[in-house]
Design an enzyme around this catalytic site. Sequence first.
Site, PDB file in Angstrom:
ATOM      1  N   LYS A  45      57.046 129.063  35.875  1.00 14.36           N
ATOM      2  CA  LYS A  45      56.352 127.769  35.821  1.00 14.36           C
ATOM      3  C   LYS A  45      56.815 126.847  36.949  1.00 14.36           C
ATOM      4  O   LYS A  45      55.997 126.232  37.632  1.00 14.36           O
ATOM      5  CB  LYS A  45      56.609 127.064  34.475  1.00 14.36           C
ATOM      6  N   ARG A  78      68.462 135.366  38.629  1.00  6.42           N
ATOM      7  CA  ARG A  78      68.466 134.019  39.220  1.00  6.42           C
ATOM      8  C   ARG A  78      69.892 133.482  39.234  1.00  6.42           C
ATOM      9  O   ARG A  78      70.343 132.912  40.227  1.00  6.42           O
ATOM     10  CB  ARG A  78      67.547 133.107  38.388  1.00  6.42           C
ATOM     11  N   ARG A  92      56.781 121.391  24.301  1.00  6.74           N
ATOM     12  CA  ARG A  92      57.392 122.611  23.774  1.00  6.74           C
ATOM     13  C   ARG A  92      57.285 122.690  22.257  1.00  6.74           C
ATOM     14  O   ARG A  92      57.732 123.666  21.670  1.00  6.74           O
ATOM     15  CB  ARG A  92      58.877 122.640  24.150  1.00  6.74           C
ATOM     16  N   ARG A  94      72.996 127.549  36.458  1.00  8.91           N
ATOM     17  CA  ARG A  94      72.683 126.857  35.202  1.00  8.91           C
ATOM     18  C   ARG A  94      73.508 127.442  34.059  1.00  8.91           C
ATOM     19  O   ARG A  94      73.582 128.655  33.895  1.00  8.91           O
ATOM     20  CB  ARG A  94      71.195 127.017  34.876  1.00  8.91           C
ATOM     21  N   ARG A 100      66.865 130.941  23.971  1.00 10.83           N
ATOM     22  CA  ARG A 100      65.728 130.199  24.541  1.00 10.83           C
ATOM     23  C   ARG A 100      64.417 130.916  24.244  1.00 10.83           C
ATOM     24  O   ARG A 100      63.395 130.288  23.956  1.00 10.83           O
ATOM     25  CB  ARG A 100      65.929 130.029  26.054  1.00 10.83           C
TER      26      ARG A 100
END
Length: 191
Positions: free
Chosen positions: A13, A126, A87, A138, A149
């Site tokens: 996204k 990532r 969300r 992160r 998640r």
Amino acid sequence: MNIILLGPPGAGKGTQAGMLVEERGMVQLSTGDMLRAARTSGTEMGKIVADVMDRGELVTDEIVIGLIREQLDTAKGNGFIFDGFPRTLAQADALGALLAEKGASLDAVIEMQVDDETLVKRIVNRAAEAAAAGQPVRADDNEDSVRIRLMEYYKKTAPLIGYYHAKGNLTSIDGLGEIAEVKAAIAGVLG
Ligand code: AMP
């Protein structure tokens, strides 16, 4: 034109939103980015949400709706891309009401479909790439948080697929291809 990019963590996204900003002058509203900025700047809200985010759970509707309300009042551009928001169904209702107050509407909701194993691989990669490049990683980009998640996505966010389908503005695209292929699919929806 105001659009939502809907999809699980790692669906791409943010990458696609970034290109829409560059090429169409749209404004990206990423609640994840806003929350990370709040943490870095050490605000009270940032401290409250830090642990929740690191675990991979959702922060409260009240907080993220407040962030979006602020941005809708101040940000200017050629339409908004909602990235990582809404969300939950409560957030989706709130967004509809906020846009209606402004006389604006939602033009498209694009669901980016990617299978779970690819999502986990993308996110773990990532993190590895950021670490190798000496960039910050992160705290929620590890396999345990990613699984949480994903579960949060299926429990709380995936119902939005039916919600927007019923409203008539949902299009689902394959998010598995190359970045350029996904971009072309999005362009096909937006025209
Ligand atoms: P993201 O960058 O979109 O993956 O978001 C990172 C984390 O921020 C999420 O795992 C949540 O903890 C929090 N977050 C971001 N957006 C929302 C939202 N719309 N509602 C609740 N929590 C959010």
